[in-house]
Design a protein around this motif. Structure first.
Motif, PDB file in Angstrom:
ATOM      1  N   LEU A 169      43.152  18.221  -8.695  1.00  0.00           N
ATOM      2  CA  LEU A 169      42.025  18.429  -9.603  1.00  0.00           C
ATOM      3  C   LEU A 169      42.063  17.431 -10.758  1.00  0.00           C
ATOM      4  CD1 LEU A 169      39.559  20.056 -10.498  1.00  0.00           C
ATOM      5  CD2 LEU A 169      41.123  21.652 -11.645  1.00  0.00           C
ATOM      6  N   SER A 170      43.245  17.153 -11.293  1.00  0.00           N
ATOM      7  CA  SER A 170      43.334  16.189 -12.406  1.00  0.00           C
ATOM      8  C   SER A 170      42.837  14.815 -11.974  1.00  0.00           C
ATOM      9  CB  SER A 170      44.777  16.107 -12.927  1.00  0.00           C
ATOM     10  OG  SER A 170      45.627  15.467 -11.990  1.00  0.00           O
ATOM     11  N   LEU A 199      38.942  14.959 -11.739  1.00  0.00           N
ATOM     12  CA  LEU A 199      38.291  14.957 -13.054  1.00  0.00           C
ATOM     13  C   LEU A 199      38.353  13.583 -13.718  1.00  0.00           C
ATOM     14  CD1 LEU A 199      39.594  18.406 -14.352  1.00  0.00           C
ATOM     15  CD2 LEU A 199      37.306  17.868 -13.486  1.00  0.00           C
ATOM     16  N   CYS A 203      44.791  18.148 -16.283  1.00  0.00           N
ATOM     17  CA  CYS A 203      43.417  18.523 -15.941  1.00  0.00           C
ATOM     18  C   CYS A 203      42.570  18.652 -17.207  1.00  0.00           C
ATOM     19  CB  CYS A 203      43.386  19.848 -15.170  1.00  0.00           C
ATOM     20  SG  CYS A 203      44.030  19.764 -13.494  1.00  0.00           S
ATOM     21  N   VAL A 244      42.246  27.043 -14.889  1.00  0.00           N
ATOM     22  CA  VAL A 244      43.131  25.973 -15.359  1.00  0.00           C
ATOM     23  C   VAL A 244      43.767  26.365 -16.690  1.00  0.00           C
ATOM     24  CG1 VAL A 244      43.209  23.572 -16.171  1.00  0.00           C
ATOM     25  CG2 VAL A 244      41.856  24.161 -14.152  1.00  0.00           C
ATOM     26  N   ASN A 280      42.060  15.122 -18.890  1.00  0.00           N
ATOM     27  CA  ASN A 280      41.107  14.284 -18.163  1.00  0.00           C
ATOM     28  C   ASN A 280      39.685  14.822 -18.280  1.00  0.00           C
ATOM     29  OD1 ASN A 280      43.163  12.613 -17.362  1.00  0.00           O
ATOM     30  ND2 ASN A 280      43.365  13.485 -15.310  1.00  0.00           N
ATOM     31  N   ALA A 281      39.568  16.149 -18.319  1.00  0.00           N
ATOM     32  CA  ALA A 281      38.236  16.753 -18.434  1.00  0.00           C
ATOM     33  C   ALA A 281      37.633  16.470 -19.812  1.00  0.00           C
ATOM     34  CB  ALA A 281      38.324  18.250 -18.185  1.00  0.00           C
ATOM     35  N   ALA A 294      46.504  21.541  -8.706  1.00  0.00           N
ATOM     36  CA  ALA A 294      46.273  21.088 -10.080  1.00  0.00           C
ATOM     37  C   ALA A 294      46.356  19.567 -10.170  1.00  0.00           C
ATOM     38  CB  ALA A 294      47.287  21.742 -11.014  1.00  0.00           C
ATOM     39  N   TRP A 295      47.308  18.975  -9.472  1.00  0.00           N
ATOM     40  CA  TRP A 295      47.423  17.506  -9.453  1.00  0.00           C
ATOM     41  C   TRP A 295      46.171  16.884  -8.842  1.00  0.00           C
ATOM     42  CZ3 TRP A 295      48.135  14.499  -4.818  1.00  0.00           C
ATOM     43  CH2 TRP A 295      48.306  13.127  -5.042  1.00  0.00           C
ATOM     44  N   GLU A 306      50.710  19.694 -14.809  1.00  0.00           N
ATOM     45  CA  GLU A 306      49.528  19.236 -14.076  1.00  0.00           C
ATOM     46  C   GLU A 306      48.249  19.836 -14.657  1.00  0.00           C
ATOM     47  OE1 GLU A 306      49.827  16.881 -12.075  1.00  0.00           O
ATOM     48  OE2 GLU A 306      51.982  16.928 -11.703  1.00  0.00           O
ATOM     49  N   ALA A 307      48.325  21.094 -15.081  1.00  0.00           N
ATOM     50  CA  ALA A 307      47.150  21.747 -15.657  1.00  0.00           C
ATOM     51  C   ALA A 307      46.749  21.091 -16.976  1.00  0.00           C
ATOM     52  CB  ALA A 307      47.430  23.233 -15.861  1.00  0.00           C
TER      53      ALA A 307
END
Length: 542
Positions: free
Chosen positions: A396-397, A400, A437, A419, A440-441, A393-394, A433-434
């Motif tokens: 992926l963030s 993104l 995500c 997520v 940031n998305a 998750a970290w 962390e999610a």
């Protein structure tokens, strides 16, 4: 007498033959009609008898012997109480280190090999603890006692002996002792002379045995793992480049030698892992043996591969310069990503390497995603290991936040629903962390992307976070909702109002103790009210 006994202070004055004879008689003193067994062997008693026969030919009883012949240390050892007798036991809990260590250290340089070996054995047992005892008060006391007795100086002297004067068995026991002792903080850090002496044994092909090489490598690991300062001390020794191969070169050669017992490559990989672990980066980080570590990631032994991959994770965590060097290394990225699929033991360090790359520049992130990292996200985010999920998750963030194109890819690969499931149901550390995500998305999402997120249920998922007590997580979640309101105000408003209790939760949080949170919520409620009023006005006008 002075050759042996003055060294550990049992006798202060020279002894006459009659004194020695009395010691011999005392050793055989009867107790309750039975002879007391003596720790010396029958062979040593035979040597004593032979010595008496020789001595009686040249001296009258009572005469002092000014210059003892070589047999005297052996004779005296057999004739008097063994100074290590009560400490030569496997029950180390019964040994007082303050009493035993000074005697044992002095005996290391005595002329009787049997005593030397016993002394070394006592020292090894005192520091070789396991489990909770390994760094307990007894080992701490032992470390201090060994430091006070200047064991490091004695060990340097004995390990530097070569040729006929060297006793490889005693040297091996000393290396075993040092491999344990150098982990004990109370023992202090020895001078570089000792490490130079230890390094002579670290190269398996030139060491007296593989066991010597193993203990030498463990001694360096024990020092390097204590702290960044200890690690830098070991690295500074590498920089000195004395005669022979550097420690870096030795470890790399061991990694590449398939003929060695597997324990040695495991230790070599572990040593390199600890040498490049921790911040700040060492001054000689450019000397990191990157090619050898990248090869070791694909080593058939999982323990070797794991240590090598962790070493690369520390290396890529330093600066963009190290990340540049890593992605430029031929075969490095494919090996690391292949490790993710090979074994769960390798998954965490390999994912950490990928995460470090995605926290760097766009070029680093692109290099990681080109290996299929985004395609692997659904599997990683659903992994049984919480550590893996959190790391994924970290990572992926960071991806993104790097480029909007990854947002569309995430939606296309159905990563976003996974997520949102973490936002709703995961433990706090993973949820945090999610939420990043999601934020940031949403921040760089296109109108089409936003509609996809709303359809996936982003607002109900964020509603769950409103009950989170962490002000930082709450603030990030509210930021995501704020972006949604700006990019798709009507649809977001409808989703908020459709989520039962969400508006009431927002009202309740108006008075949040964290000023930033309360301000953002007030602004959001005002915006919702404006949208509601605007919508009502349009309806009335129509």
């Amino acid at each position: 007498v002075s050759v042996l006994y003055w060294q550990f202070g049992l006798l202060r004055d020279p002894m006459s033959l009659s004194d020695v004879e009395q010691c011999f008689d005392d050793a055989l003193e009867e107790e309750d009609g039975a002879a007391v067994p003596h720790p010396a062997s029958p062979e040593l008693f035979a040597a004593v008898a032979a010595f008496w026969a020789l001595a009686q030919q040249h001296h009258e009883p009572g005469d002092d012997v000014a210059s003892p012949p070589p047999m005297w240390p052996m004779a005296l050892h057999a004739a008097v109480e063994d100074p290590l007798g009560t400490w030569d036991t496997d029950d180390v809990a019964t040994i007082d280190p303050e009493a035993a260590v000074p005697v044992a250290v002095r005996l290391l340089t005595c002329t009787t090999r049997r005593l030397q070996l016993k002394a070394a054995g006592v020292l090894v047992r005192l520091v070789s603890r396991s489990g909770d005892d390994k760094l307990g008060p007894a080992v701490t006391a032992t470390g201090k006692a060994m430091a006070d007795a200047k064991l490091f100086d004695t060990a340097t002297l004995l390990l530097n002996r070569t040729g006929p004067g060297a006793d490889v068995e005693i040297q091996g026991r000393l290396l075993d002792c040092l491999a344990e002792l150098l982990e004990v903080e109370s023992a202090g850090v020895p001078e570089s002379d000792l490490f130079e002496a230890i390094r002579r044994f670290a190269e398996p092909k030139s060491a007296p045995s593989f066991a010597h090489a193993s203990s030498a490598l463990r001694a360096f690991i024990a020092t390097a793992k204590q702290s960044s300062d200890h690690r830098n001390f070991v690295l500074s020794i590498i920089d000195q480049e004395p005669k022979g191969a550097s420690l870096n070169d030795v470890a790399c050669a061991v990694l590449d030698d398939a003929s060695l017992p597997i324990e040695l490559p495991r230790l070599a990989a572990s040593l390199l892992m600890h040498l490049w672990r921790g911040k700040p980066a060492p001054s000689n980080v450019s000397d990191a043996p990157l090619p050898a570590l990248c090869r070791a990631v694909a080593h058939p032994d999982v323990d070797v591969a794991s240590s090598a991959t962790w070493a690369l994770s520390y290396f890529t965590d330093f600066t963009d310069r190290e990340r540049d060097r890593f992605i430029a290394e031929e075969g490095a990225l494919p090996r690391v990503f292949a490790a993710m699929q090979r074994d769960d033991t390798l998954l965490s360090p390999a994912l950490r390497v990928a995460g470090n790359l995605c926290s760097g520049t766009q070029r680093h992130t692109r290099a990681a995603t080109e290996q299929g990292l985004m395609q692997a996200m659904p599997f990683l985010l659903r992994h049984a290991s919480r550590d893996v999920v959190k790391e994924a998750a970290w990572t992926l963030s960071n991806i993104l936040a790097d480029d909007p194109k990854y947002i569309a890819l995430m939606l296309h690969l159905n990563v976003f629903p996974v997520v949102l499931d973490l936002v709703r149901n995961a433990p706090h550390a993973i949820r945090k962390e999610a939420v990043w995500c999601v934020s940031n998305a949403v921040c760089d999402a296109t109108d089409v992307d936003v509609q996809g997120m709303l359809a996936a249920g982003v607002v109900p998922a964020v509603a769950v976070v409103l009950a989170d007590g962490d002000a930082k997580v709450l603030s990030v979640a509210l930021e995501a909702v704020d972006h949604l309101l700006r990019k798709a105000p009507e649809d977001t408003k409808a989703a908020i109002e459709a989520e039962q209790g969400m508006v009431d939760q927002l009202q309740h949080l108006r008075g949040h103790k964290h000023h930033g949170v309360s301000m953002r919520i007030r602004e959001m409620l005002d915006q919702l009210e404006q949208l509601r009023a605007h919508g009502n006005g349009e309806h009335s006008h129509a």
